[in-house]
Design an enzyme around this catalytic site. Structure first.
Site, PDB file in Angstrom:
ATOM      1  N   ARG A  88      16.682   0.220  53.636  1.00 28.50           N
ATOM      2  CA  ARG A  88      16.508  -0.743  52.561  1.00 28.50           C
ATOM      3  C   ARG A  88      17.905  -1.136  52.088  1.00 28.50           C
ATOM      4  O   ARG A  88      18.704  -0.277  51.710  1.00 28.50           O
ATOM      5  CB  ARG A  88      15.743  -0.122  51.402  1.00 28.50           C
ATOM      6  CG  ARG A  88      15.716  -1.036  50.206  1.00 28.50           C
ATOM      7  CD  ARG A  88      15.034  -0.376  49.026  1.00 28.50           C
ATOM      8  NE  ARG A  88      15.003  -1.280  47.902  1.00 28.50           N
ATOM      9  CZ  ARG A  88      15.284  -0.920  46.652  1.00 28.50           C
ATOM     10  NH1 ARG A  88      15.617   0.322  46.378  1.00 28.50           N
ATOM     11  NH2 ARG A  88      15.215  -1.797  45.691  1.00 28.50           N
TER      12      ARG A  88
ATOM     13  N   GLU B 272       6.441   0.121  50.128  1.00 27.68           N
ATOM     14  CA  GLU B 272       7.685  -0.480  50.624  1.00 27.68           C
ATOM     15  C   GLU B 272       8.169   0.208  51.898  1.00 27.68           C
ATOM     16  O   GLU B 272       8.710  -0.440  52.790  1.00 27.68           O
ATOM     17  CB  GLU B 272       8.757  -0.441  49.528  1.00 27.68           C
ATOM     18  CG  GLU B 272       8.449  -1.433  48.419  1.00 27.68           C
ATOM     19  CD  GLU B 272       9.239  -1.192  47.138  1.00 27.68           C
ATOM     20  OE1 GLU B 272       8.821  -0.318  46.354  1.00 27.68           O
ATOM     21  OE2 GLU B 272      10.252  -1.855  46.929  1.00 27.68           O
TER      22      GLU B 272
ATOM     23  N   ARG C  85      15.582  -2.326  31.092  1.00 28.66           N
ATOM     24  CA  ARG C  85      16.291  -3.618  31.115  1.00 28.66           C
ATOM     25  C   ARG C  85      15.622  -4.618  30.190  1.00 28.66           C
ATOM     26  O   ARG C  85      14.397  -4.666  30.107  1.00 28.66           O
ATOM     27  CB  ARG C  85      16.314  -4.209  32.532  1.00 28.66           C
ATOM     28  CG  ARG C  85      17.056  -3.387  33.548  1.00 28.66           C
ATOM     29  CD  ARG C  85      17.208  -4.169  34.849  1.00 28.66           C
ATOM     30  NE  ARG C  85      17.712  -3.325  35.913  1.00 28.66           N
ATOM     31  CZ  ARG C  85      17.009  -2.982  36.988  1.00 28.66           C
ATOM     32  NH1 ARG C  85      15.783  -3.438  37.170  1.00 28.66           N
ATOM     33  NH2 ARG C  85      17.535  -2.200  37.908  1.00 28.66           N
TER      34      ARG C  85
ATOM     35  N   ASN D 145      16.011   4.846  52.059  1.00 28.27           N
ATOM     36  CA  ASN D 145      16.228   4.034  50.868  1.00 28.27           C
ATOM     37  C   ASN D 145      17.317   4.732  50.064  1.00 28.27           C
ATOM     38  O   ASN D 145      17.050   5.691  49.347  1.00 28.27           O
ATOM     39  CB  ASN D 145      14.898   3.950  50.104  1.00 28.27           C
ATOM     40  CG  ASN D 145      15.005   3.125  48.839  1.00 28.27           C
ATOM     41  OD1 ASN D 145      16.105   2.729  48.424  1.00 28.27           O
ATOM     42  ND2 ASN D 145      13.882   2.875  48.213  1.00 28.27           N
TER      43      ASN D 145
ATOM     44  N   GLY E 214       1.627  -1.213  37.193  1.00 26.06           N
ATOM     45  CA  GLY E 214       0.592  -2.153  37.634  1.00 26.06           C
ATOM     46  C   GLY E 214      -0.598  -1.473  38.286  1.00 26.06           C
ATOM     47  O   GLY E 214      -1.746  -1.878  38.094  1.00 26.06           O
ATOM     48  N   GLU E 215      -0.325  -0.387  39.047  1.00 22.55           N
ATOM     49  CA  GLU E 215      -1.416   0.293  39.754  1.00 22.55           C
ATOM     50  C   GLU E 215      -2.188   1.244  38.846  1.00 22.55           C
ATOM     51  O   GLU E 215      -3.363   1.528  39.097  1.00 22.55           O
ATOM     52  CB  GLU E 215      -0.844   1.095  40.937  1.00 22.55           C
ATOM     53  CG  GLU E 215      -0.322   0.215  42.047  1.00 22.55           C
ATOM     54  CD  GLU E 215       0.515   0.986  43.068  1.00 22.55           C
ATOM     55  OE1 GLU E 215       0.255   2.181  43.294  1.00 22.55           O
ATOM     56  OE2 GLU E 215       1.444   0.381  43.633  1.00 22.55           O
ATOM     57  N   ASN E 216      -1.500   1.771  37.813  1.00 18.57           N
ATOM     58  CA  ASN E 216      -2.115   2.855  37.033  1.00 18.57           C
ATOM     59  C   ASN E 216      -2.507   2.510  35.605  1.00 18.57           C
ATOM     60  O   ASN E 216      -3.371   3.176  35.038  1.00 18.57           O
ATOM     61  CB  ASN E 216      -1.155   4.052  36.978  1.00 18.57           C
ATOM     62  CG  ASN E 216      -0.919   4.639  38.358  1.00 18.57           C
ATOM     63  OD1 ASN E 216      -1.849   5.101  38.995  1.00 18.57           O
ATOM     64  ND2 ASN E 216       0.317   4.586  38.816  1.00 18.57           N
TER      65      ASN E 216
ATOM     66  N   HIS F 182      12.944  -6.731  44.902  1.00 14.34           N
ATOM     67  CA  HIS F 182      11.603  -6.178  45.191  1.00 14.34           C
ATOM     68  C   HIS F 182      10.891  -7.005  46.276  1.00 14.34           C
ATOM     69  O   HIS F 182       9.662  -6.988  46.361  1.00 14.34           O
ATOM     70  CB  HIS F 182      10.676  -6.189  43.952  1.00 14.34           C
ATOM     71  CG  HIS F 182      11.070  -5.270  42.853  1.00 14.34           C
ATOM     72  ND1 HIS F 182      10.918  -5.599  41.524  1.00 14.34           N
ATOM     73  CD2 HIS F 182      11.571  -4.008  42.867  1.00 14.34           C
ATOM     74  CE1 HIS F 182      11.331  -4.594  40.759  1.00 14.34           C
ATOM     75  NE2 HIS F 182      11.737  -3.622  41.551  1.00 14.34           N
TER      76      HIS F 182
ATOM     77  N   GLY G 240       4.109   1.455  39.827  1.00 20.09           N
ATOM     78  CA  GLY G 240       3.652   2.528  38.925  1.00 20.09           C
ATOM     79  C   GLY G 240       2.800   2.071  37.755  1.00 20.09           C
ATOM     80  O   GLY G 240       1.699   2.578  37.533  1.00 20.09           O
TER      81      GLY G 240
HETATM   82  P1  ADP Z   1      10.337   2.611  40.220  1.00 20.55           P
HETATM   83  O1  ADP Z   1      10.099   2.647  41.712  1.00 20.55           O
HETATM   84  O2  ADP Z   1      10.755   1.300  39.689  1.00 20.55           O
HETATM   85  O3  ADP Z   1      11.122   3.766  39.685  1.00 20.55           O
HETATM   86  P2  ADP Z   1       7.465   3.116  39.956  1.00 20.55           P
HETATM   87  O4  ADP Z   1       6.835   1.975  40.642  1.00 20.55           O
HETATM   88  O5  ADP Z   1       7.362   4.474  40.565  1.00 20.55           O
HETATM   89  O6  ADP Z   1       8.942   2.787  39.528  1.00 20.55           O
HETATM   90  O7  ADP Z   1       6.848   3.183  38.494  1.00 20.55           O
HETATM   91  C1  ADP Z   1       7.294   4.138  37.569  1.00 20.55           C
HETATM   92  C2  ADP Z   1       6.620   3.879  36.235  1.00 20.55           C
HETATM   93  O8  ADP Z   1       5.194   3.845  36.408  1.00 20.55           O
HETATM   94  C3  ADP Z   1       6.842   4.978  35.206  1.00 20.55           C
HETATM   95  O9  ADP Z   1       7.982   4.712  34.442  1.00 20.55           O
HETATM   96  C4  ADP Z   1       5.602   4.909  34.358  1.00 20.55           C
HETATM   97  O10 ADP Z   1       5.868   4.094  33.238  1.00 20.55           O
HETATM   98  C5  ADP Z   1       4.570   4.196  35.197  1.00 20.55           C
HETATM   99  N1  ADP Z   1       3.376   4.997  35.448  1.00 20.55           N
HETATM  100  C6  ADP Z   1       3.172   5.893  36.422  1.00 20.55           C
HETATM  101  N2  ADP Z   1       1.934   6.433  36.327  1.00 20.55           N
HETATM  102  C7  ADP Z   1       1.347   5.856  35.251  1.00 20.55           C
HETATM  103  C8  ADP Z   1       0.069   5.975  34.613  1.00 20.55           C
HETATM  104  N3  ADP Z   1      -0.857   6.802  35.063  1.00 20.55           N
HETATM  105  N4  ADP Z   1      -0.176   5.196  33.535  1.00 20.55           N
HETATM  106  C9  ADP Z   1       0.758   4.344  33.075  1.00 20.55           C
HETATM  107  N5  ADP Z   1       1.966   4.189  33.622  1.00 20.55           N
HETATM  108  C10 ADP Z   1       2.265   4.927  34.692  1.00 20.55           C
END
Ligand code: ADP
Length: 403
Positions: free
Chosen positions: A94, A387, A244, A12, A335-337, A183, A333
């Protein structure tokens, strides 16, 4: 007789970074992963992690993508996983922009390279990096299939009613202006995994996927096919993101030019790099924003509310586009956390059959899981995206088919 090669290296390549993973597709195992960042800067950094082993890191000069991939190859070789291995079946790349033409993963030849190059005007930051990665990999292993997996491909099933902007048709076509979406690899993977979580076939399930990372996009997926997505000609459209703006009146741009005296490049930087959450409150990391909200910080609270308001509008819009929704899936990041984001995004949508169970939503976990109450009409799910695995799966399926 040597076994059929079953490993795929996934690359990637970003403008100043290369992320990579080596996977064995026979058992779906990850063998190594890593990242080279700050390519072309004074001191680049490489982090390499062999699965089951200790991570290694170093900093030094990495002038370009060619040097970056050679450094990656050297690290892999130290673990006996070198690019010269006969077990390597293909390299999957990618590629961000595949335009209208690339609807599927594609084995790279000269014509494919030329087409990716032709798309540079619509993806000036991304496609040159993808091309550099492919060319270097070709030079290292000219005998191996190089497969391009496009971020836009999953969205090529969007109907014209969703893909066209309502502007003059001749002008739009002359400049290839339409909504492409990004995405796509993640939206494809997550919508399929969501169907699996529900125990149903992807063809039978309608899903709203919310990919919320630093970049963020939503998609409406009907029976496994994308029918709408929030990013457009570029990744700037749609949701509020880390840096953005997402949607706004396009006349803001003319206003900034005429009244603010800003150039096109300055506005481009403003909207892509200094807007969204960082522009609203100075932070783009959702963890920090939540910490500030909990401490009573007003600017962070407003930024969070604007982020959620936009997200909710897209959930409503895609509910209407799909007519029937089986699941809303949160990934990436944020959505999962970020449980508070999931909770706030569906708050008040009980009338649409949407709700989260407070306890389930608060539990942290690794795999795909439901966070909606057992009797909910619409499932709300957390589905970790992968991904690299999706790129490897698509790459391997293609080389197997052509073998
Ligand atoms: P990308 O691939 O677009 O850089 P990611 O999918 O890795 O991004 O997501 C990064 C973002 O996830 C970070 O900027 C942060 O805001 C968020 N993030 C990561 N861990 C947590 C958490 N535990 N709680 C809230 N937000 C989180």
């Amino acid at each position: 007789m040597s076994p059929t090669p079953s490993r795929v290296l996934v690359l990637n390549s970003g403008s100043s970074s290369v992320k990579y993973q080596l996977l064995d597709m026979r058992g779906g195992d990850r063998l190594a992963a890593g990242l080279v960042e700050r390519i072309g800067e004074k001191s680049a950094r490489l982090k390499h992690t062999p699965v089951g082993g200790e991570s290694r890191e170093w900093s030094g000069s990495v002038p370009d993508h060619d040097a970056a991939l050679k450094a990656v190859a050297a690290e892999l070789a130290k673990d006996g996983l070198g690019l010269d291995s006969p077990e390597l079946a293909a390299i999957g790349h990618r590629v961000v922009h595949g335009g209208k033409r690339f609807t599927e993963p594609t084995v790279v030849d000269d014509a494919v390279l030329a087409e990716i190059e032709r798309l540079i005007p619509v993806a000036p930051l991304h496609n040159p990096a993808g091309l550099a990665g492919i060319r270097t990999a070709q030079a290292l292993r000219p005998d191996l299939p190089q497969v391009a997996v496009f971020d836009t491909a999953f969205h090529t099933t969007m109907p014209e009613s969703a893909a066209r902007y309502a502007i003059d048709v001749e002008t739009a076509d002359a400049h290839r202006i339409r909504r492409y979406g990004f995405h796509g690899t993640s939206h494809a993977y997550v919508s399929r995994e969501t169907a699996k979580l529900l125990g149903r076939a992807p063809e039978d399930v309608n899903v709203i996927v919310l990919h919320l990372g630093n970049g963020a996009s939503a998609s409406a997926v009907r029976g496994g096919r994308c029918v709408d997505t929030s990013m457009g000609l570029t990744p700037l459209e749609g949701l509020v993101m880390g840096t953005r703006s997402g949607d706004m009146d396009p006349a803001v741009i003319f206003h900034l030019m005429r009244v603010g005296g800003m150039s096109a490049d300055e506005i481009d930087t403003l909207l892509n790099k200094r807007s969204g959450l960082i522009g609203l409150c100075g932070d783009n990391d959702m963890r920090e924003i939540r910490r500030r909200v909990d401490a009573g910080d007003e600017r962070a609270r407003l930024a969070f509310e604007i982020y959620i308001h936009r997200l909710k509008k897209y959930i409503g819009a895609y509910y209407a586009v799909l007519g029937r929704v089986d699941a809303v899936a949160f990934t990436a990041g944020v959505g999962e956390n970020a449980a508070p984001v999931r909770e706030a995004a569906v708050a008040g949508l009980e009338g649409l059959g949407l709700a989260v169970d407070g306890e389930l939503n608060a539990v942290r976990g690794d795999g795909a899981r439901l966070v909606s109450p057992a009797d909910a009409r619409v499932a709300v799910a957390v589905v970790p995206t992968d991904e690299e695995m999706e790129i490897a799966t698509q790459t391997y399926a293609l080389v197997e088919k052509e073998r």
